[in-house]
Design a protein around this motif. Structure first.
Motif, mmCIF file in Angstrom:
data_model
loop_
_atom_site.group_PDB
_atom_site.id
_atom_site.type_symbol
_atom_site.label_atom_id
_atom_site.label_comp_id
_atom_site.label_asym_id
_atom_site.label_seq_id
_atom_site.Cartn_x
_atom_site.Cartn_y
_atom_site.Cartn_z
ATOM 1 N N ARG A 1 0.815 -1.210 0.000
ATOM 2 C CA ARG A 1 0.000 0.000 0.000
ATOM 3 C C ARG A 1 0.853 1.267 0.000
ATOM 4 N NH1 ARG A 1 -2.863 -3.271 3.955
ATOM 5 N NH2 ARG A 1 -4.631 -4.269 2.932
ATOM 6 N N GLN A 2 2.149 1.073 0.309
ATOM 7 C CA GLN A 2 3.079 2.213 0.249
ATOM 8 C C GLN A 2 3.640 2.270 -1.170
ATOM 9 O OE1 GLN A 2 5.955 1.984 3.434
ATOM 10 N NE2 GLN A 2 4.433 1.120 4.863
ATOM 11 N N LYS A 3 3.120 3.170 -1.945
ATOM 12 C CA LYS A 3 3.369 3.188 -3.385
ATOM 13 C C LYS A 3 4.835 3.403 -3.756
ATOM 14 C CE LYS A 3 -1.115 3.009 -4.143
ATOM 15 N NZ LYS A 3 -1.768 1.830 -4.711
ATOM 16 N N HIS A 4 5.656 3.950 -2.839
ATOM 17 C CA HIS A 4 7.037 4.271 -3.195
ATOM 18 C C HIS A 4 7.937 3.033 -3.236
ATOM 19 C CE1 HIS A 4 7.101 4.181 1.199
ATOM 20 N NE2 HIS A 4 8.413 3.960 1.121
ATOM 21 N N LEU A 5 7.466 1.906 -2.719
ATOM 22 C CA LEU A 5 8.273 0.682 -2.731
ATOM 23 C C LEU A 5 7.955 -0.155 -3.967
ATOM 24 C CD1 LEU A 5 8.039 -0.488 0.992
ATOM 25 C CD2 LEU A 5 10.021 0.497 -0.131
ATOM 26 N N SER A 6 9.006 -0.613 -4.641
ATOM 27 C CA SER A 6 8.796 -1.502 -5.779
ATOM 28 C C SER A 6 8.415 -2.893 -5.288
ATOM 29 C CB SER A 6 10.073 -1.583 -6.626
ATOM 30 O OG SER A 6 11.096 -2.271 -5.911
ATOM 31 N N ILE A 7 7.906 -3.720 -6.197
ATOM 32 C CA ILE A 7 7.554 -5.094 -5.841
ATOM 33 C C ILE A 7 8.791 -5.842 -5.354
ATOM 34 C CG2 ILE A 7 6.598 -7.275 -6.665
ATOM 35 C CD1 ILE A 7 4.579 -4.983 -6.535
ATOM 36 N N SER A 8 9.934 -5.594 -5.999
ATOM 37 C CA SER A 8 11.189 -6.240 -5.584
ATOM 38 C C SER A 8 11.594 -5.807 -4.187
ATOM 39 C CB SER A 8 12.307 -5.909 -6.584
ATOM 40 O OG SER A 8 12.029 -6.473 -7.844
ATOM 41 N N ASP A 9 11.415 -4.503 -3.902
ATOM 42 C CA ASP A 9 11.751 -3.995 -2.564
ATOM 43 C C ASP A 9 10.864 -4.649 -1.506
ATOM 44 O OD1 ASP A 9 13.732 -2.341 -3.509
ATOM 45 O OD2 ASP A 9 12.421 -0.588 -3.681
ATOM 46 N N VAL A 10 9.583 -4.753 -1.793
ATOM 47 C CA VAL A 10 8.650 -5.381 -0.854
ATOM 48 C C VAL A 10 9.056 -6.836 -0.608
ATOM 49 C CG1 VAL A 10 6.274 -6.157 -0.522
ATOM 50 C CG2 VAL A 10 6.718 -3.863 -1.406
ATOM 51 N N ALA A 11 9.398 -7.534 -1.675
ATOM 52 C CA ALA A 11 9.797 -8.936 -1.548
ATOM 53 C C ALA A 11 10.975 -9.076 -0.601
ATOM 54 C CB ALA A 11 10.134 -9.511 -2.919
ATOM 55 N N ARG A 12 11.993 -8.238 -0.810
ATOM 56 C CA ARG A 12 13.193 -8.325 0.043
ATOM 57 C C ARG A 12 12.888 -7.901 1.482
ATOM 58 N NH1 ARG A 12 15.795 -7.143 -4.941
ATOM 59 N NH2 ARG A 12 15.328 -4.914 -4.759
ATOM 60 N N GLU A 13 12.016 -6.923 1.659
ATOM 61 C CA GLU A 13 11.663 -6.441 2.998
ATOM 62 C C GLU A 13 11.010 -7.528 3.844
ATOM 63 O OE1 GLU A 13 11.804 -3.551 4.827
ATOM 64 O OE2 GLU A 13 13.231 -2.731 3.390
ATOM 65 N N VAL A 14 10.310 -8.446 3.192
ATOM 66 C CA VAL A 14 9.595 -9.476 3.962
ATOM 67 C C VAL A 14 10.281 -10.841 3.887
ATOM 68 C CG1 VAL A 14 7.384 -8.293 3.718
ATOM 69 C CG2 VAL A 14 8.042 -10.040 2.038
ATOM 70 N N GLY A 15 11.530 -10.870 3.407
ATOM 71 C CA GLY A 15 12.306 -12.101 3.507
ATOM 72 C C GLY A 15 12.386 -12.947 2.261
ATOM 73 N N PHE A 16 11.848 -12.465 1.130
ATOM 74 C CA PHE A 16 11.964 -13.199 -0.138
ATOM 75 C C PHE A 16 13.127 -12.618 -0.931
ATOM 76 C CE2 PHE A 16 7.583 -14.057 1.003
ATOM 77 C CZ PHE A 16 7.382 -15.362 0.583
ATOM 78 N N GLN A 17 14.120 -13.428 -1.223
ATOM 79 C CA GLN A 17 15.267 -12.958 -1.989
ATOM 80 C C GLN A 17 14.979 -12.951 -3.494
ATOM 81 O OE1 GLN A 17 17.830 -11.646 -0.268
ATOM 82 N NE2 GLN A 17 16.486 -12.166 1.469
ATOM 83 N N ASP A 18 14.015 -13.730 -3.930
ATOM 84 C CA ASP A 18 13.665 -13.824 -5.349
ATOM 85 C C ASP A 18 12.292 -13.179 -5.557
ATOM 86 O OD1 ASP A 18 12.987 -14.482 -7.924
ATOM 87 O OD2 ASP A 18 13.503 -16.605 -7.744
ATOM 88 N N PRO A 19 12.234 -12.001 -6.206
ATOM 89 C CA PRO A 19 10.947 -11.324 -6.423
ATOM 90 C C PRO A 19 9.957 -12.150 -7.229
ATOM 91 C CG PRO A 19 12.771 -9.831 -6.821
ATOM 92 C CD PRO A 19 13.367 -11.198 -6.668
ATOM 93 N N LEU A 20 10.438 -12.944 -8.178
ATOM 94 C CA LEU A 20 9.542 -13.773 -8.977
ATOM 95 C C LEU A 20 8.877 -14.849 -8.122
ATOM 96 C CD1 LEU A 20 11.626 -14.210 -12.261
ATOM 97 C CD2 LEU A 20 9.637 -12.727 -11.866
ATOM 98 N N TYR A 21 9.675 -15.444 -7.216
ATOM 99 C CA TYR A 21 9.108 -16.454 -6.317
ATOM 100 C C TYR A 21 8.108 -15.802 -5.357
ATOM 101 C CZ TYR A 21 8.758 -20.169 -2.855
ATOM 102 O OH TYR A 21 8.274 -21.133 -2.005
ATOM 103 N N PHE A 22 8.442 -14.599 -4.895
ATOM 104 C CA PHE A 22 7.520 -13.849 -4.038
ATOM 105 C C PHE A 22 6.190 -13.637 -4.756
ATOM 106 C CE2 PHE A 22 5.866 -9.474 -3.376
ATOM 107 C CZ PHE A 22 5.281 -9.670 -2.131
ATOM 108 N N ALA A 23 6.253 -13.194 -6.025
ATOM 109 C CA ALA A 23 5.029 -12.932 -6.777
ATOM 110 C C ALA A 23 4.215 -14.211 -6.960
ATOM 111 C CB ALA A 23 5.377 -12.323 -8.133
ATOM 112 N N LYS A 24 4.907 -15.328 -7.182
ATOM 113 C CA LYS A 24 4.224 -16.603 -7.362
ATOM 114 C C LYS A 24 3.507 -17.032 -6.079
ATOM 115 C CE LYS A 24 5.173 -21.450 -8.543
ATOM 116 N NZ LYS A 24 6.224 -22.435 -8.896
#
Length: 282
Positions: A243-266
């Motif tokens: 909901r914080q628009k300034h963070l990219s999807i990759s940034d969100v993934a790393r912030e919550v412990g996912f090193q791979d943004p694609l795996y996070f999205a899946k």
């Protein structure tokens, strides 16, 4: 060996038991006592097993609930009240007993009065197998009242076995309580370290449990496997960050412990039902 284990072993190693009487109290007795038993100063040690009904024991001003399937006891020189209702009169077996501690000094024996010592378990202990407990107490009652040759020794042996069984149940309850605390601490650790690598083996080690037992207890207590709970916490946090628009999807993934943004999205799409980007725009 834990301290409470040592205490229980010391108790059974030193105890010399004497049974005074074995009684069965039914609803007729409860009615005759007007559903309350009072003593300003207990004069006899007693252990009781409730096989029907429910009530309350008040010992020195402290209340303990009583219910079918529980064992309870009280020592000497205590203020006691046992009460119940007319609708659910408490029915129980009671074993009145006394004991002393003996210690060997070479070939001599030294006797010790228990004093304020009580049996090595809580005042009220829930027992898991009601039918087996009822059968054992009924058998003890029959042996005591039939007065066959050797009945005192047989009754004493049965009672000591019963005390050991209750003691083991107490240990089981304490171990489960310790394990439950470990799981609560693990949940707290996950909530505070969700952004870090979290392995089931590491969490189990922190809880001082084997990996397989940790997983079983975690599932039993939370309804989730450790991996499912970690994922839930991470995705809950991810939904907040998206909901914080300034963070990219990759940034969100790393912030919550996912090193791979694609795996996070899946994982996000599978669990939440929509991709992270679509969720952000909802």
């Amino acid at each position: 060996m834990r301290g409470d284990d040592l205490m229980q072993h010391a108790f059974f190693d030193r105890i010399h038991m004497r049974i005074i009487d074995v009684l069965r109290r039914d609803r007729t007795y409860a009615e005759s006592m007007d559903y309350a038993i009072r003593s300003r100063n207990t004069h006899m040690r007693s252990l009781l097993y409730v096989y029907d009904g429910k009530g309350t024991m008040v010992l020195d001003g402290v209340s303990y609930p009583l219910f079918a399937g529980c064992v309870f006891h009280f020592p000497l020189n205590r203020e006691l009240l046992i009460n119940c209702s007319r609708e659910h009169p408490i029915c129980y077996f009671t074993v009145r007993h006394d004991y002393k501690f003996i210690e060997w000094e070479g070939t001599s024996i030294r006797w010790t009065e228990p004093g304020d010592h009580v049996l090595p378990f809580d005042y009220v202990v829930p027992m898991p197998d009601k039918e087996s407990m009822l059968a054992d107490l009924q058998r003890l009652h029959n042996v005591w009242h039939n007065k066959q040759t050797g009945y005192e020794w047989e009754s004493k042996l049965a009672f000591l076995n019963l005390l050991q069984r209750i003691s083991e149940q107490q240990q089981h309850l304490e171990e489960n309580n310790v394990a439950a605390q470990s799981i609560l601490q693990s949940m707290d650790y996950i909530r505070n370290h969700y952004h870090e690598p979290l392995e089931r083996e590491t969490l189990a080690k922190k809880a001082s449990l084997s990996t397989s037992y940790f997983s079983v207890l975690f599932k039993k207590q939370t309804g989730y496997s450790p991996v499912q709970y970690i994922t839930k916490i991470r995705l809950d946090k991810a939904k907040m960050l998206l909901r914080q628009k300034h963070l990219s999807i990759s940034d969100v993934a790393r912030e919550v412990g996912f090193q791979d943004p694609l795996y996070f999205a899946k994982v996000f799409s599978h669990e939440i039902g929509v991709p992270p980007r679509e969720y952000r725009n909802m």
